[in-house]
Design a protein around this motif. Sequence first.
Motif, mmCIF file in Angstrom:
data_model
loop_
_atom_site.group_PDB
_atom_site.id
_atom_site.type_symbol
_atom_site.label_atom_id
_atom_site.label_comp_id
_atom_site.label_asym_id
_atom_site.label_seq_id
_atom_site.Cartn_x
_atom_site.Cartn_y
_atom_site.Cartn_z
ATOM 1 N N TRP A 72 -8.375 -6.633 -2.245
ATOM 2 C CA TRP A 72 -9.464 -5.929 -1.572
ATOM 3 C C TRP A 72 -8.952 -4.644 -0.926
ATOM 4 N N MET A 73 -7.752 -4.736 -0.297
ATOM 5 C CA MET A 73 -7.179 -3.520 0.316
ATOM 6 C C MET A 73 -6.834 -2.480 -0.745
ATOM 7 N N LEU A 74 -6.343 -2.978 -1.885
ATOM 8 C CA LEU A 74 -5.887 -2.048 -2.925
ATOM 9 C C LEU A 74 -7.038 -1.345 -3.645
ATOM 10 N N LYS A 75 -8.234 -1.945 -3.592
ATOM 11 C CA LYS A 75 -9.337 -1.302 -4.323
ATOM 12 C C LYS A 75 -9.686 0.062 -3.718
ATOM 13 N N PHE A 76 -9.218 0.319 -2.485
ATOM 14 C CA PHE A 76 -9.480 1.621 -1.865
ATOM 15 C C PHE A 76 -8.418 2.668 -2.217
ATOM 16 N N CYS A 77 -7.386 2.261 -2.955
ATOM 17 C CA CYS A 77 -6.363 3.228 -3.379
ATOM 18 C C CYS A 77 -6.895 3.940 -4.620
ATOM 19 N N SER A 78 -7.119 5.236 -4.492
ATOM 20 C CA SER A 78 -7.873 5.933 -5.539
ATOM 21 C C SER A 78 -7.099 6.119 -6.847
ATOM 22 N N CYS A 79 -5.791 5.852 -6.839
ATOM 23 C CA CYS A 79 -5.045 5.994 -8.106
ATOM 24 C C CYS A 79 -5.261 4.781 -9.021
ATOM 25 N N ILE A 80 -5.680 3.667 -8.436
ATOM 26 C CA ILE A 80 -5.757 2.412 -9.201
ATOM 27 C C ILE A 80 -7.046 2.339 -10.025
ATOM 28 N N GLU A 81 -6.888 2.025 -11.310
ATOM 29 C CA GLU A 81 -8.057 1.914 -12.203
ATOM 30 C C GLU A 81 -8.274 0.479 -12.674
ATOM 31 N N VAL A 82 -7.199 -0.288 -12.652
ATOM 32 C CA VAL A 82 -7.315 -1.695 -13.057
ATOM 33 C C VAL A 82 -6.622 -2.550 -12.008
ATOM 34 N N LEU A 83 -7.352 -3.540 -11.494
ATOM 35 C CA LEU A 83 -6.783 -4.483 -10.527
ATOM 36 C C LEU A 83 -7.020 -5.872 -11.080
ATOM 37 N N ALA A 84 -5.964 -6.696 -11.047
ATOM 38 C CA ALA A 84 -6.147 -8.071 -11.521
ATOM 39 C C ALA A 84 -5.491 -9.019 -10.536
ATOM 40 N N GLY A 85 -6.100 -10.170 -10.364
ATOM 41 C CA GLY A 85 -5.532 -11.203 -9.503
ATOM 42 C C GLY A 85 -5.359 -12.477 -10.319
ATOM 43 N N LEU A 86 -4.323 -13.228 -9.966
ATOM 44 C CA LEU A 86 -4.088 -14.511 -10.636
ATOM 45 C C LEU A 86 -3.734 -15.543 -9.577
ATOM 46 N N ASP A 130 1.373 -1.590 -14.436
ATOM 47 C CA ASP A 130 2.428 -0.719 -13.901
ATOM 48 C C ASP A 130 3.150 -1.399 -12.741
ATOM 49 N N LEU A 131 2.373 -2.122 -11.937
ATOM 50 C CA LEU A 131 2.944 -2.780 -10.761
ATOM 51 C C LEU A 131 2.442 -4.220 -10.695
ATOM 52 N N VAL A 132 3.387 -5.141 -10.497
ATOM 53 C CA VAL A 132 3.017 -6.560 -10.301
ATOM 54 C C VAL A 132 3.564 -6.992 -8.948
ATOM 55 N N THR A 133 2.684 -7.535 -8.108
ATOM 56 C CA THR A 133 3.115 -7.987 -6.783
ATOM 57 C C THR A 133 3.086 -9.513 -6.719
ATOM 58 N N CYS A 134 4.100 -10.073 -6.090
ATOM 59 C CA CYS A 134 4.189 -11.525 -5.891
ATOM 60 C C CYS A 134 4.531 -11.737 -4.422
ATOM 61 N N ILE A 135 3.501 -11.750 -3.592
ATOM 62 C CA ILE A 135 3.710 -11.813 -2.143
ATOM 63 C C ILE A 135 3.668 -13.266 -1.693
ATOM 64 N N GLU A 136 4.784 -13.717 -1.161
ATOM 65 C CA GLU A 136 4.901 -15.098 -0.663
ATOM 66 C C GLU A 136 4.423 -16.097 -1.715
ATOM 67 N N LYS A 169 0.837 -1.216 0.000
ATOM 68 C CA LYS A 169 0.000 0.000 0.000
ATOM 69 C C LYS A 169 0.867 1.259 0.000
ATOM 70 N N ASP A 170 1.936 1.222 0.790
ATOM 71 C CA ASP A 170 2.841 2.383 0.841
ATOM 72 C C ASP A 170 3.504 2.609 -0.517
ATOM 73 N N LEU A 171 3.865 1.507 -1.158
ATOM 74 C CA LEU A 171 4.505 1.597 -2.473
ATOM 75 C C LEU A 171 3.529 2.191 -3.504
ATOM 76 N N VAL A 172 2.270 1.772 -3.407
ATOM 77 C CA VAL A 172 1.223 2.306 -4.298
ATOM 78 C C VAL A 172 1.058 3.807 -4.036
ATOM 79 N N GLY A 173 1.098 4.182 -2.747
ATOM 80 C CA GLY A 173 1.001 5.601 -2.390
ATOM 81 C C GLY A 173 2.161 6.395 -2.984
ATOM 82 N N LYS A 174 3.324 5.768 -3.068
ATOM 83 C CA LYS A 174 4.510 6.470 -3.562
ATOM 84 C C LYS A 174 4.514 6.572 -5.093
#
Length: 378
Positions: free
Chosen positions: A52-66, A115-121, A29-34
Amino acid sequence: MDKNFQEEQYTGIVKFIPPLYEQRYQFIKDLVGKYKPKKVADLGCADCTLLWMLKFCSCIEVLAGLDVCASVMKEKMHRLSPLPGDYLQPAERSLTVTLHHGSVAHKDPCMLGFDLVTCIELIEHLEQSELKKFPEVVFGFMAPSIVVISTPNSEFNPLLPGVMLFRHPDHKFEWNRAQFQSWALETARRYDYSVEFTGVGHPPAGMENVGFCTQIGVFVRKYPQTSESAQSGKPTEAAYKTVFKAVYPSLKDEKYLQNAVVSEVIFTAQIIKRSLMDRLMLEHEEYNDDPTEKKCKFQPSFNCLSEDLGKLVVEKSMEPFVNGNVVYIPLTTIFSFPKVNRLCGTFEKLHKLIAGKVTLSSDGSAVMFNTEHENEEN
Ligand code: SAH
């Protein structure tokens, strides 16, 4: 001692506050804020909590999960659907959330353009053959501006209660810092990324040498993608199956913008009308107190304007006025209200959006209200 860390015993029984997974999500979330990415994909998204947490970040227009496991994704995916409030008050940004069932070992064009791809654990869950393909899929094919990879730091394991070999039975490996960093540096070198290492979950005082509990690599692409490099050799065939898609109501969509503008115009016009009527009532009372003095002031604005004169006043002035039982609120006045102004941008757009939806004067320059029934009610 670190605030996020509670040492229960000197022997090393540790507990993280907030929990470690939350600290990992907060890091994202902090990285998205930055960096304010517009398009974010979470690979190995599991029950979609990060999405779900990221959908509240107002800069994001497209969210995808795999995720390779469809059932775990479906468990709580309803949380990603718009809520009634999203329809009542559509956001200014657009937002589309999509979930795909598939493996990070396969390329699918739906993962292009992020723009950003996350691979958490995630990587420690990959089989050797999948881990081999992973860099080419994520860095070579998806090629986002930023990739974040987190994975357990095995050097911390002796401090974790009950961990014998790995932290989770599905882990195929757990790397120490040197192993993760050499893999990450080689991957970054091959695909023209830079990488910086950090982590979450501080070790207890006196044991700093083990490093963070979760190690994190933040990869940033060195060169901007040209449209050629973005397209070259990219397969167009789908390998993933879409299991969920939600398009949020947004003011970018003309339909929702029109609804919002029409309600705001009516609301604003009602406020103006109310204040006009209050003023006229006051003038009327004053007139009754001293009929000779106030007569002239009162007459032109209430009941006495001919149709043509009324039209002329609307055209020439921004002042709302009353003619017979009809109140006229000039659109120019309504447009000067900040919310209407912000929603429409231009006066022409205001005209276009309310056409046929709001009762206007014959020349279209003012909102009209009939006060007849209102007076009866009063
Ligand atoms: N990122 C989540 C989940 C981590 S668990 C979190 O931070 O909580 C790892 C997830 O990766 C699991 O949901 C698992 O199903 C998924 N996974 C494992 N192999 C995968 C693969 N080849 N492709 C995509 N997802 C995979």
